[in-house]
Design a protein around this motif. Sequence first.
Motif, PDB file in Angstrom:
ATOM      1  N   ALA A  97       0.832  -1.208   0.000  1.00 45.94           N
ATOM      2  CA  ALA A  97       0.000   0.000   0.000  1.00 45.94           C
ATOM      3  C   ALA A  97       0.862   1.251   0.000  1.00 45.94           C
ATOM      4  O   ALA A  97       0.605   2.207  -0.743  1.00 45.94           O
ATOM      5  N   ILE A 110       2.788   9.563  -6.140  1.00 45.49           N
ATOM      6  CA  ILE A 110       3.374  10.845  -5.742  1.00 45.49           C
ATOM      7  C   ILE A 110       4.624  11.132  -6.574  1.00 45.49           C
ATOM      8  O   ILE A 110       4.862  12.265  -7.010  1.00 45.49           O
ATOM      9  N   SER A 168       3.719  12.651  -9.968  1.00 44.75           N
ATOM     10  CA  SER A 168       3.330  14.068  -9.961  1.00 44.75           C
ATOM     11  C   SER A 168       4.536  14.961  -9.710  1.00 44.75           C
ATOM     12  O   SER A 168       4.645  16.055 -10.284  1.00 44.75           O
ATOM     13  N   LEU A 190      -5.200   0.609   2.092  1.00 45.32           N
ATOM     14  CA  LEU A 190      -5.048   1.899   1.409  1.00 45.32           C
ATOM     15  C   LEU A 190      -6.217   2.832   1.706  1.00 45.32           C
ATOM     16  O   LEU A 190      -6.024   4.024   1.930  1.00 45.32           O
ATOM     17  N   LEU A 191      -7.437   2.299   1.709  1.00 49.85           N
ATOM     18  CA  LEU A 191      -8.612   3.172   1.806  1.00 49.85           C
ATOM     19  C   LEU A 191      -9.341   3.066   3.134  1.00 49.85           C
ATOM     20  O   LEU A 191     -10.339   3.755   3.321  1.00 49.85           O
ATOM     21  N   ARG A 203      -5.418   2.963   6.600  1.00 52.22           N
ATOM     22  CA  ARG A 203      -4.497   4.103   6.449  1.00 52.22           C
ATOM     23  C   ARG A 203      -5.072   5.098   5.468  1.00 52.22           C
ATOM     24  O   ARG A 203      -4.395   5.569   4.550  1.00 52.22           O
ATOM     25  N   ALA A 204      -6.346   5.431   5.634  1.00 53.66           N
ATOM     26  CA  ALA A 204      -7.023   6.289   4.672  1.00 53.66           C
ATOM     27  C   ALA A 204      -6.463   7.701   4.685  1.00 53.66           C
ATOM     28  O   ALA A 204      -6.503   8.395   3.679  1.00 53.66           O
ATOM     29  N   TYR A 205      -5.931   8.127   5.830  1.00 59.07           N
ATOM     30  CA  TYR A 205      -5.383   9.486   5.876  1.00 59.07           C
ATOM     31  C   TYR A 205      -4.157   9.627   4.987  1.00 59.07           C
ATOM     32  O   TYR A 205      -3.901  10.710   4.460  1.00 59.07           O
ATOM     33  N   ASP A 206      -3.411   8.539   4.810  1.00 59.11           N
ATOM     34  CA  ASP A 206      -2.297   8.557   3.847  1.00 59.11           C
ATOM     35  C   ASP A 206      -2.801   8.891   2.458  1.00 59.11           C
ATOM     36  O   ASP A 206      -2.228   9.714   1.742  1.00 59.11           O
ATOM     37  N   THR A 207      -3.920   8.234   2.074  1.00 62.18           N
ATOM     38  CA  THR A 207      -4.462   8.473   0.740  1.00 62.18           C
ATOM     39  C   THR A 207      -4.976   9.896   0.595  1.00 62.18           C
ATOM     40  O   THR A 207      -4.821  10.514  -0.458  1.00 62.18           O
ATOM     41  N   LEU A 208      -5.590  10.417   1.666  1.00 59.21           N
ATOM     42  CA  LEU A 208      -6.059  11.810   1.621  1.00 59.21           C
ATOM     43  C   LEU A 208      -4.892  12.758   1.378  1.00 59.21           C
ATOM     44  O   LEU A 208      -4.948  13.639   0.503  1.00 59.21           O
ATOM     45  N   GLU A 229      -2.052  11.996   0.022  1.00 58.83           N
ATOM     46  CA  GLU A 229      -1.500  11.715  -1.301  1.00 58.83           C
ATOM     47  C   GLU A 229      -2.281  12.448  -2.375  1.00 58.83           C
ATOM     48  O   GLU A 229      -1.700  13.033  -3.291  1.00 58.83           O
ATOM     49  N   VAL A 230      -3.638  12.436  -2.245  1.00 58.43           N
ATOM     50  CA  VAL A 230      -4.474  13.128  -3.231  1.00 58.43           C
ATOM     51  C   VAL A 230      -4.213  14.627  -3.185  1.00 58.43           C
ATOM     52  O   VAL A 230      -4.128  15.292  -4.221  1.00 58.43           O
ATOM     53  N   THR A 231      -4.005  15.158  -1.968  1.00 57.55           N
ATOM     54  CA  THR A 231      -3.719  16.587  -1.852  1.00 57.55           C
ATOM     55  C   THR A 231      -2.386  16.948  -2.492  1.00 57.55           C
ATOM     56  O   THR A 231      -2.267  17.973  -3.170  1.00 57.55           O
ATOM     57  N   VAL A 232      -1.378  16.068  -2.277  1.00 58.69           N
ATOM     58  CA  VAL A 232      -0.067  16.328  -2.881  1.00 58.69           C
ATOM     59  C   VAL A 232      -0.152  16.295  -4.399  1.00 58.69           C
ATOM     60  O   VAL A 232       0.416  17.148  -5.095  1.00 58.69           O
ATOM     61  N   LEU A 233      -0.907  15.321  -4.939  1.00 62.56           N
ATOM     62  CA  LEU A 233      -1.093  15.225  -6.396  1.00 62.56           C
ATOM     63  C   LEU A 233      -1.728  16.504  -6.930  1.00 62.56           C
ATOM     64  O   LEU A 233      -1.268  17.081  -7.922  1.00 62.56           O
ATOM     65  N   PHE A 234      -2.766  16.971  -6.241  1.00 66.64           N
ATOM     66  CA  PHE A 234      -3.465  18.175  -6.670  1.00 66.64           C
ATOM     67  C   PHE A 234      -2.550  19.387  -6.682  1.00 66.64           C
ATOM     68  O   PHE A 234      -2.478  20.137  -7.660  1.00 66.64           O
ATOM     69  N   LEU A 275     -11.421  15.742  -6.062  1.00 66.94           N
ATOM     70  CA  LEU A 275     -10.838  16.149  -4.784  1.00 66.94           C
ATOM     71  C   LEU A 275     -11.926  16.411  -3.754  1.00 66.94           C
ATOM     72  O   LEU A 275     -11.847  15.971  -2.599  1.00 66.94           O
ATOM     73  N   PHE A 315     -14.420  11.459   3.220  1.00 67.72           N
ATOM     74  CA  PHE A 315     -13.626  11.288   4.428  1.00 67.72           C
ATOM     75  C   PHE A 315     -14.316  11.892   5.635  1.00 67.72           C
ATOM     76  O   PHE A 315     -14.369  11.293   6.705  1.00 67.72           O
ATOM     77  N   LEU A 336     -15.372   5.532  -2.291  1.00 68.55           N
ATOM     78  CA  LEU A 336     -14.078   6.197  -2.126  1.00 68.55           C
ATOM     79  C   LEU A 336     -13.150   5.847  -3.280  1.00 68.55           C
ATOM     80  O   LEU A 336     -12.426   6.703  -3.807  1.00 68.55           O
ATOM     81  N   LYS A 382     -10.238  11.543  -9.457  1.00 72.09           N
ATOM     82  CA  LYS A 382      -9.155  12.487  -9.151  1.00 72.09           C
ATOM     83  C   LYS A 382      -7.881  12.111  -9.904  1.00 72.09           C
ATOM     84  O   LYS A 382      -7.275  12.960 -10.570  1.00 72.09           O
TER      85      LYS A 382
END
Lengths: 120, 173, 139
Positions: free
Chosen positions: A80, A88, A91, B143-144, B147-152, B154-159, C74, C81, C111, C118
């Motif tokens: 995971a 990451i 990007s 992943l979801l 450890r869902a906060y990791d994915t959150l 990660e999505v923010t970093v991608l954005f 997003l 969440f 999710l 996204k």
Amino acid sequence: MNNMPLAYGLAMILFAVGLYGVVCKKNAVKIIISLLIMENAVNLFILLIGYRKDGIAPVMVKGQEASEFASMAVDPLAQAIVITSIVIGLSIVALMIAIAIRLYDRYKTFDTSKMKDLKG
Amino acid sequence: MIELILFFKIIAAIIAIESKNLLSAIVSLGAVGFALAIIMVFLNAPDVAIVQVLVEVVLLVILVRATLHRDLTDLKGKREFFVKVFGIVAVGAFFLGIAWGLISLPVFGSFPETAVSVAVPSEWYLAHGLRQTGISNIVTAVLLDYRAYDTLGEVTVLFSAILGAVVILRKKR
Amino acid sequence: MSEIVKTITSLVMDAIAVFGIYIVFYGHLSPGGGFAGGLIISFLFILLFLAYGQKKAIKRLPYHFIRRINFVGLLGVFVLFILAVYSGVFELSLWKGQDFSLLSGGIIPPLNLAVWLKVGAGIFMVFVTLSVFRSTQDE
């Protein structure tokens, strides 16, 4: 010590090749490529640590006992984390390439030693 | 088997760093990435192998698009002597530090004993994953769900990375 | 690109789309998930972009539309969440179906869908940014 893992050592050699490229090359695209090689080596090392000999993939099949599955599957946490790390990395590479293109437009070269404004 | 592909990977990496042509360096980088995908299949990680293959394809397309029509030849002239010495010293120091750490690692392929503090949550996820989350793919469960906060993050970093690329490359008015 | 590439692209496109959607909807039962499905869908549009040229591809999928999908994905991740944290459905489920069936897993399939939107929009936006902006500047 007699069974020093060869795979760990090879992954570290790959990391060292990338480190040499980052320090010694002066082409901006070559530096990006070296960083990608380092990232590859680190992802590989994390997966190697989570490996179990004669194991199975961490996906359950119908009719499988949970305890039997737990004693055979490889590490799911490492996989995971590596998925997150790979996306990451993509990007971040896009951001680095954007900066490299901007630098090329300004200085007409990828040579980092010719970019006078970046000298500290 | 894994060691054989790893030797191939190291050779491809050296070619990618030392080749004179920038385009062939990018193609060699593709060889490194696809070799990693093959190793992942041998390591029982199908999820990660799918993602690695796709990311490598997108990465090669982006890199070739970015360096097309620019000067593809390698740069002439030598790097300063001091920088080269510093690079070799850095790699040597890295190997000294790593050799000390690698000795204390356990045998390759003994997962639950790998590192005591790390393996405890993994075994918990494997044993209780189906009952607690109700899905059978434990990697997606970690992943979801666990450890869902990791994915959150990660999505923010991608954005934000995409936003940064758009801002850097926009046209000047 | 040549006529061969265009024909093959138009034949293969539907199969790629079906595979990308399948891999998301079965992401909680078999290998795959939001990240892999999003990458496959974005690669479908990259193929369209490379085969038919940027004008036709942009006409089929406008740039502001991609940007909107990016924001929607997003927002969806954030909302799901917050929903999950405040109602405590991380362990329990909205619908606790049969194990190993398609409708199970509670919050995880929605999710997965949000992450799919996204990642797909994001990766395609990276490609469009890196290719469109520089080609307009070189002219």
